[in-house]
Design a protein around this motif. Structure first.
Motif, PDB file in Angstrom:
ATOM      1  N   LEU A 137       0.822  -1.210   0.000  1.00  0.00           N
ATOM      2  CA  LEU A 137       0.000   0.000   0.000  1.00  0.00           C
ATOM      3  C   LEU A 137       0.857   1.261   0.000  1.00  0.00           C
ATOM      4  N   GLY A 138       2.084   1.155   0.468  1.00  0.00           N
ATOM      5  CA  GLY A 138       3.014   2.270   0.370  1.00  0.00           C
ATOM      6  C   GLY A 138       2.641   3.478   1.188  1.00  0.00           C
ATOM      7  N   THR A 139       1.887   3.312   2.257  1.00  0.00           N
ATOM      8  CA  THR A 139       1.534   4.436   3.114  1.00  0.00           C
ATOM      9  C   THR A 139       1.457   3.950   4.547  1.00  0.00           C
ATOM     10  N   SER A 140       1.375   4.860   5.484  1.00  0.00           N
ATOM     11  CA  SER A 140       1.407   4.490   6.898  1.00  0.00           C
ATOM     12  C   SER A 140       0.063   3.966   7.371  1.00  0.00           C
ATOM     13  N   ALA A 141       0.108   3.161   8.422  1.00  0.00           N
ATOM     14  CA  ALA A 141      -1.128   2.685   9.039  1.00  0.00           C
ATOM     15  C   ALA A 141      -1.953   3.864   9.532  1.00  0.00           C
ATOM     16  N   ALA A 142      -1.275   4.889  10.043  1.00  0.00           N
ATOM     17  CA  ALA A 142      -1.987   6.065  10.553  1.00  0.00           C
ATOM     18  C   ALA A 142      -2.816   6.724   9.457  1.00  0.00           C
ATOM     19  N   ALA A 143      -2.248   6.794   8.254  1.00  0.00           N
ATOM     20  CA  ALA A 143      -2.994   7.398   7.146  1.00  0.00           C
ATOM     21  C   ALA A 143      -4.227   6.570   6.826  1.00  0.00           C
ATOM     22  N   LEU A 144      -4.083   5.261   6.863  1.00  0.00           N
ATOM     23  CA  LEU A 144      -5.212   4.392   6.567  1.00  0.00           C
ATOM     24  C   LEU A 144      -6.263   4.451   7.674  1.00  0.00           C
ATOM     25  N   VAL A 145      -5.818   4.587   8.906  1.00  0.00           N
ATOM     26  CA  VAL A 145      -6.758   4.762  10.011  1.00  0.00           C
ATOM     27  C   VAL A 145      -7.575   6.025   9.792  1.00  0.00           C
ATOM     28  N   SER A 146      -6.905   7.094   9.361  1.00  0.00           N
ATOM     29  CA  SER A 146      -7.604   8.360   9.153  1.00  0.00           C
ATOM     30  C   SER A 146      -8.631   8.272   8.029  1.00  0.00           C
ATOM     31  N   GLU A 432       5.026   9.628  16.422  1.00  0.00           N
ATOM     32  CA  GLU A 432       3.581   9.441  16.521  1.00  0.00           C
ATOM     33  C   GLU A 432       3.177   8.781  17.829  1.00  0.00           C
ATOM     34  N   VAL A 433       4.143   8.113  18.495  1.00  0.00           N
ATOM     35  CA  VAL A 433       3.867   7.542  19.808  1.00  0.00           C
ATOM     36  C   VAL A 433       3.933   8.623  20.873  1.00  0.00           C
ATOM     37  N   GLY A 434       4.906   9.515  20.745  1.00  0.00           N
ATOM     38  CA  GLY A 434       5.085  10.557  21.745  1.00  0.00           C
ATOM     39  C   GLY A 434       4.066  11.675  21.675  1.00  0.00           C
ATOM     40  N   THR A 435       3.537  11.948  20.486  1.00  0.00           N
ATOM     41  CA  THR A 435       2.575  13.039  20.299  1.00  0.00           C
ATOM     42  C   THR A 435       1.449  12.549  19.402  1.00  0.00           C
ATOM     43  N   PRO A 436       0.222  12.434  19.924  1.00  0.00           N
ATOM     44  CA  PRO A 436      -0.879  11.880  19.143  1.00  0.00           C
ATOM     45  C   PRO A 436      -1.113  12.555  17.795  1.00  0.00           C
ATOM     46  N   GLY A 437      -0.901  13.872  17.704  1.00  0.00           N
ATOM     47  CA  GLY A 437      -1.188  14.569  16.462  1.00  0.00           C
ATOM     48  C   GLY A 437      -0.227  14.273  15.333  1.00  0.00           C
ATOM     49  N   VAL A 438       0.916  13.636  15.633  1.00  0.00           N
ATOM     50  CA  VAL A 438       1.916  13.390  14.600  1.00  0.00           C
ATOM     51  C   VAL A 438       1.376  12.497  13.498  1.00  0.00           C
ATOM     52  N   TRP A 439       0.581  11.497  13.856  1.00  0.00           N
ATOM     53  CA  TRP A 439       0.126  10.578  12.813  1.00  0.00           C
ATOM     54  C   TRP A 439      -0.725  11.295  11.774  1.00  0.00           C
ATOM     55  N   GLN A 440      -1.384  12.375  12.185  1.00  0.00           N
ATOM     56  CA  GLN A 440      -2.163  13.128  11.202  1.00  0.00           C
ATOM     57  C   GLN A 440      -1.236  13.905  10.271  1.00  0.00           C
ATOM     58  N   VAL A 441      -0.099  14.363  10.802  1.00  0.00           N
ATOM     59  CA  VAL A 441       0.898  15.022   9.956  1.00  0.00           C
ATOM     60  C   VAL A 441       1.471  14.012   8.965  1.00  0.00           C
ATOM     61  N   LEU A 442       1.782  12.802   9.458  1.00  0.00           N
ATOM     62  CA  LEU A 442       2.320  11.764   8.584  1.00  0.00           C
ATOM     63  C   LEU A 442       1.333  11.411   7.480  1.00  0.00           C
ATOM     64  N   ALA A 443       0.058  11.374   7.840  1.00  0.00           N
ATOM     65  CA  ALA A 443      -0.964  11.060   6.844  1.00  0.00           C
ATOM     66  C   ALA A 443      -1.086  12.149   5.793  1.00  0.00           C
ATOM     67  N   GLU A 444      -0.797  13.379   6.164  1.00  0.00           N
ATOM     68  CA  GLU A 444      -0.922  14.512   5.248  1.00  0.00           C
ATOM     69  C   GLU A 444       0.296  14.674   4.353  1.00  0.00           C
ATOM     70  N   MET A 445       1.466  14.238   4.808  1.00  0.00           N
ATOM     71  CA  MET A 445       2.690  14.470   4.051  1.00  0.00           C
ATOM     72  C   MET A 445       2.692  13.745   2.710  1.00  0.00           C
ATOM     73  N   ARG A 482       7.209  18.721   5.653  1.00  0.00           N
ATOM     74  CA  ARG A 482       6.694  18.528   7.014  1.00  0.00           C
ATOM     75  C   ARG A 482       6.074  19.810   7.540  1.00  0.00           C
ATOM     76  N   GLU A 483       6.713  20.932   7.289  1.00  0.00           N
ATOM     77  CA  GLU A 483       6.162  22.220   7.728  1.00  0.00           C
ATOM     78  C   GLU A 483       4.802  22.465   7.075  1.00  0.00           C
ATOM     79  N   ARG A 484       4.702  22.155   5.801  1.00  0.00           N
ATOM     80  CA  ARG A 484       3.427  22.341   5.110  1.00  0.00           C
ATOM     81  C   ARG A 484       2.338  21.467   5.732  1.00  0.00           C
ATOM     82  N   ALA A 485       2.682  20.194   5.986  1.00  0.00           N
ATOM     83  CA  ALA A 485       1.711  19.267   6.551  1.00  0.00           C
ATOM     84  C   ALA A 485       1.291  19.696   7.949  1.00  0.00           C
ATOM     85  N   ILE A 486       2.227  20.163   8.736  1.00  0.00           N
ATOM     86  CA  ILE A 486       1.903  20.639  10.084  1.00  0.00           C
ATOM     87  C   ILE A 486       0.925  21.806  10.007  1.00  0.00           C
TER      88      ILE A 486
END
Length: 521
Positions: A137-146, A432-445, A482-486
């Protein structure tokens, strides 16, 4: 990678680059802070009509499926782990079906690219399996969760209280407090293990027990193998057709030179332009200059390289723990001739460790599944020590309960490989473990090209010689993305997250970054 993985950001060539790894799982997206392709690119990829044939892909036995969705009413399970076929059937599916007479389980095993395509088509056509891996799938689990791909399983089976409970992490296995998956494999691994042909080393007068602990010594071994064996035999094979392999390899080599990885956890900044990455790429070019690399390497994927190695055309191949499991399935005669392994070499005699994030979830229950309870209960059986020992015997990526390898029926080279991981690998922080919002950034990148693997391939083929400049441009582009996604996540979703989420001031290079470290951060 046989089965594959996953996975890791060390992750990542785009799925359409047809990654051929056939065993193991890939690291989580947090390992360098981005998924391999952005959400929009992922959803807007190849059309359903063009991919429809993927739903008629090969089953584990190699036969073509008679219908895309399998038998009516059965629990459908899709993955890429070919060497696990017999073990899954005999020791997971068959016992469960015996205990639950009303349940029929049908598994389909596919190559990684085919699986990724089939999953995309299956989701669009409401023909998803009940359980599947994420390979291809070439993307993160977090992106798929979203995007709503999965449904939680923590209330359907007690994963938190299982033997793997201590390895469950927020942002990787738990989302919004709900368990959605679990790590089947250990995070303590890497994909640059030097595997060698024992007979070939002896023919060239190289003692297999004398480890080439440095890059220069490995170069010397490769030269001796090339000169001291039959014509047409080379010291090493470096499959460079697929950029994802090169990305994995250079990341690991850079770590042995002292790099923390694609991100400097002390500052949170991308660090692909560090000197260690330049040194790692130059090491690979030096092997080419020595004329010890199999000349067909540019046209090889990892599977092709394994076949060439098994045929006796190269003496050393840097790949993961799953290498020997794949050989046992497809080229058992190569195992009989003799195979061994060493610690990953470092530039100098001073040993540096390599870093891997906690292992992400391996199997997930589709949001389309009507058999989620059976799926969760079935998956829970994979957390037992008995199953984990059987998993170790398949010699894939090490099981999450690594200590079972000592009692499992495995080849001595595999046991040694896993033991070496204890010396050579430390668990890295995962943002993404240390900060819950990171996975949303990863999904957006979004994916950045040329990425590290593209750059390495360009250097090896002579398309560019500006190694430092290309790495600097990639690092800058990653930082900007990353700045854009944030910014998007903060402004459009109201999520409080910033680059400080990638900073781990209490990170100790010599220690695992464990659950307590997150709590004390």
């Amino acid at each position: 990678m046989g089965g594959t993985g996953r996975r890791p950001n060390r992750r990542r060539g785009v799925a359409m680059r047809r990654h051929q790894r056939i065993l193991g799982s890939r690291p989580g997206a947090g390992s360098a802070g981005r998924p391999s392709m952005g959400r929009r690119q992922f959803i807007g990829g190849a059309g359903a009509a063009a991919l429809a044939a993927a739903l008629a892909g090969c089953t584990g036995g190699g036969q073509m499926s008679r219908e895309s969705g399998g038998s009516s009413g059965s629990l459908q399970w899709w993955d890429q782990f070919r060497p696990l076929t017999k073990m899954l059937q005999d020791h997971l599916f068959a016992p469960y079906m015996k205990e639950h007479p009303g349940v029929t389980i049908e598994r389909r095993q596919m190559n990684v690219p085919d699986l990724g395509q089939a999953l995309q088509v299956g989701r669009r056509s409401n023909q998803m399996p009940d359980v599947h891996s994420l390979a291809g799938l070439g993307t993160s689990a977090a992106a798929l969760v979203s995007q709503g791909w999965f449904q939680p399983i923590g209330k359907l089976a007690d994963f938190q209280g299982s033997p793997v409970g201590e390895f469950l992490y927020d942002g990787m296995h738990r989302f919004d407090g709900e368990v959605s998956s679990f790590p089947l494999f250990s995070g303590r691994w890497h994909e640059a293990v030097p595997w060698f042909n024992t007979a070939m080393l002896k023919q060239a007068g190289v003692d297999p027990e004398e480890e080439p602990g440095t890059w220069d010594k490995l170069r010397d071994v490769a030269r001796r193998l090339t000169k001291g064996t039959d014509d047409g035999v080379y010291g090493i094979v470096v499959p460079s057709k697929e950029t994802e392999y090169l990305q994995f390899l250079v990341n690991r080599l850079a770590m042995t030179a002292g790099a923390p990885g694609g991100i400097d956890w002390a500052t949170g900044a991308y660090a692909y332009d560090a000197q260690q990455y330049v040194d790692a790429i130059e090491f690979l070019t030096a092997l080419q200059t020595d004329k010890v690399v199999h000349p067909a390497s540019p046209s090889m994927g990892p599977r092709d390289a394994r076949a060439r190695w098994a045929a006796g055309q190269a003496g050393v191949y840097l790949w993961g723990a799953w290498f020997i499991g794949g050989l046992r399935v497809d080229e058992p005669e190569a195992v009989e001739r003799g195979v061994g392994t060493w610690h990953i070499p470092c530039p100098e005699t001073t040993r540096n460790v390599v870093y891997s994030p906690p292992q992400s979830g391996t199997f997930w229950v589709s949001s389309q599944s009507k058999r989620a309870k059976d799926a969760a209960q079935l998956m829970l059986q994979m957390t037992t020590r008995e199953f984990q020992a059987r998993l170790a015997a398949a010699m894939d990526q090490p099981p999450v309960l690594t200590d079972v390898v000592e009692e499992a029926e495995v080849h001595p080279a595999y046991r040694r490989c896993v033991a070496n991981f204890q010396d050579d690998v430390r668990i890295a922080p995962a943002p993404e473990v240390g900060t819950p919002g990171v996975w949303q950034v990863l999904a957006e990148m979004r994916d950045i090209h040329p990425n590290l693997g593209d750059i390495v391939q360009s250097v090896l083929t002579g398309s560019t010689s500006d190694v430092a400049g290309e790495l600097r441009r990639y690092t800058d582009a990653m930082s900007a993305e990353r700045e854009r996604a944030i910014k998007v996540v903060r402004e459009e979703k109201g999520v409080e997250v910033g680059t400080e989420a990638w900073v781990f001031a209490n990170w100790d290079r010599k220690a695992d970054y464990d659950q307590q470290a997150y709590a004390e951060r």
